[in-house]
Enzyme design. Structure first.
Site, PDB file in Angstrom:
ATOM      1  N   ASP A 134       0.719  -1.280  -0.078  1.00  0.00           N
ATOM      2  CA  ASP A 134      -0.135  -0.073  -0.046  1.00  0.00           C
ATOM      3  C   ASP A 134       0.964   1.290   0.133  1.00  0.00           C
ATOM      4  O   ASP A 134       2.063   1.141   0.079  1.00  0.00           O
ATOM      5  CB  ASP A 134      -1.012  -0.090   1.425  1.00  0.00           C
ATOM      6  N   SER A 135       0.236   2.351  -0.184  1.00  0.00           N
ATOM      7  CA  SER A 135       1.098   3.662  -0.190  1.00  0.00           C
ATOM      8  C   SER A 135       1.552   3.852   1.337  1.00  0.00           C
ATOM      9  O   SER A 135       2.480   4.664   1.541  1.00  0.00           O
ATOM     10  CB  SER A 135       0.110   4.796  -0.241  1.00  0.00           C
ATOM     11  N   CYS A 194      -4.398  -1.941  -1.630  1.00  0.00           N
ATOM     12  CA  CYS A 194      -4.644  -0.565  -1.919  1.00  0.00           C
ATOM     13  C   CYS A 194      -5.769  -0.424  -3.093  1.00  0.00           C
ATOM     14  O   CYS A 194      -5.545  -0.962  -4.032  1.00  0.00           O
ATOM     15  CB  CYS A 194      -3.362  -0.160  -2.401  1.00  0.00           C
ATOM     16  N   GLU A 237      -2.474   8.979   8.253  1.00  0.00           N
ATOM     17  CA  GLU A 237      -0.946   8.685   8.391  1.00  0.00           C
ATOM     18  C   GLU A 237      -0.507   9.335   9.321  1.00  0.00           C
ATOM     19  O   GLU A 237       0.735   9.225   9.978  1.00  0.00           O
ATOM     20  CB  GLU A 237      -0.410   9.136   7.095  1.00  0.00           C
ATOM     21  N   CYS A 241     -11.318   2.535   0.377  1.00  0.00           N
ATOM     22  CA  CYS A 241      -9.825   2.802   0.610  1.00  0.00           C
ATOM     23  C   CYS A 241      -9.022   2.211   1.789  1.00  0.00           C
ATOM     24  O   CYS A 241     -10.043   1.913   3.010  1.00  0.00           O
ATOM     25  CB  CYS A 241      -9.335   4.383   0.883  1.00  0.00           C
ATOM     26  N   HIS A 256      -7.064   2.489   4.113  1.00  0.00           N
ATOM     27  CA  HIS A 256      -6.752   3.364   5.193  1.00  0.00           C
ATOM     28  C   HIS A 256      -8.043   3.586   6.228  1.00  0.00           C
ATOM     29  O   HIS A 256      -7.770   3.739   7.277  1.00  0.00           O
ATOM     30  CB  HIS A 256      -6.061   4.694   4.685  1.00  0.00           C
TER      31      HIS A 256
HETATM   32  N1  DGL Z   1      -4.860   3.018   0.912  1.00  0.00           N
HETATM   33  C1  DGL Z   1      -4.867   3.224  -0.364  1.00  0.00           C
HETATM   34  C2  DGL Z   1      -6.140   2.931  -0.944  1.00  0.00           C
HETATM   35  O1  DGL Z   1      -6.604   1.923  -0.663  1.00  0.00           O
HETATM   36  C3  DGL Z   1      -4.043   4.473  -0.996  1.00  0.00           C
HETATM   37  C4  DGL Z   1      -4.605   5.588  -0.325  1.00  0.00           C
HETATM   38  C5  DGL Z   1      -3.650   6.729  -0.544  1.00  0.00           C
HETATM   39  O2  DGL Z   1      -2.502   6.863  -0.501  1.00  0.00           O
HETATM   40  O3  DGL Z   1      -4.164   8.066  -1.162  1.00  0.00           O
HETATM   41  O4  DGL Z   1      -6.663   3.372  -1.975  1.00  0.00           O
END
Ligand code: DGL
Length: 281
Positions: free
Chosen positions: A18-19, A81, A158, A190, A192
């Protein structure tokens, strides 16, 4: 591009990326349901957020990460992600001789089963791709789908600002159009966002079914591992953590969600970029 030959084995690790800390919500599900699997987690923290990247940028990052993971001998790659899954999954699935799983299809199918008026909160890139809408309507053509891009969430998560009144105000604002549409189902589009669950549970009416696609991705992974004869039967498993940004910061922020402080190693962007150049994508 020539396909890269490699032989995955049952004892190989599963690469999860993931990011940043978002993929930990997927990692947790994998740890709970596939405890015999050894995992290699990569957080691209030097380049977070992914949600406002172009498709060309995302594709470059994803190719670099998968090439690096392949060099680490992984037997499968899981895109933890949604943004990468929306913009790059099908392209890299055709480029690499490695099972690569995305999160959108399992999440969309689960949402289509759960309700008819479906809200999806996600990054702006995922919302603009319409990937969820298309996948939900394919599974259930009489569903209605509302997608909301939530650009402020990832930077707040984050920084671990979950209990912050500002985050609550932002969340209330993002959910407003979905409440007005009278949704019966909400998808965390997402990875996150499940970190926001304590806050979301306070804001959302209990009548709304919340879908965390990670749970359904793990079911898809399990089927795929069995189908390919790659399911681990090891009695011991391990998890390795790598980031492209600051390892200490990642270790500190992620410990609240992992329940332990991970030992995090760095991977420099120069290494990642060099690998992709060597593959001549
Ligand atoms: N967690 C990721 C997603 O599911 C990336 C979110 C991001 O870095 O903007 O899209």
């Amino acid at each position: 591009m020539a396909k890269i030959l490699q032989m995955p084995t049952q004892t190989g690790k599963i690469g999860v990326f993931d990011s940043g800390v978002g993929g930990l919500t997927v990692l947790r599900e994998i740890m709970a349901h596939l405890p015999a699997e050894s995992l290699l987690y990569f957080g691209d923290t030097a380049r977070v957020p992914y949600g406002d990247r172009t498709q060309a940028e995302l594709l470059r990052f994803v190719r670099e990460i998968i090439t690096w993971m392949q060099g680490q001998g992984v037997k499968m790659v899981v895109m933890a992600c949604n943004t990468s899954s929306a913009l790059a999954l099908e392209i890299v699935q055709a480029e690499f001789d490695l099972p690569i799983l995305g999160i959108i299809l399992p999440g969309a199918r689960a949402a289509a089963k759960a309700g008819r008026r479906i809200g999806v909160i996600s990054t702006v890139a995922t919302a603009q791709s319409n990937a969820y809408k298309q996948a939900i309507l394919e599974a259930s053509s009489n569903s209605q789908v509302w997608q909301v891009g939530c650009p402020d969430f990832v930077p707040l998560i984050e920084k671990s600002r979950i209990d912050d009144p500002y985050t609550r105000a932002v969340a209330t604002d993002y959910l407003k159009p979905l409440m007005a549409a009278n949704i019966d189902t909400l998808v965390y589009g997402c990875t996150h966002y499940p970190h926001l669950a304590p806050l979301m549970n306070q804001i959302l009416p209990s009548s709304i079914t919340v879908i965390n696609p990670a749970s359904f991705l793990v079911t898809a992974m399990t089927k795929e591992l069995d189908l390919l004869g790659l399911r681990s039967n090891q009695s011991k498993s391990q998890i390795d953590f790598y980031v492209s940004g600051d390892p200490a910061q990642f270790a500190q922020v992620s410990s609240q969600w992992l329940g332990f402080t991970p030992d995090v190693k760095p991977v420099s962007l120069a290494v990642l970029e060099g690998l992709a150049i060597a593959q001549s994508f």
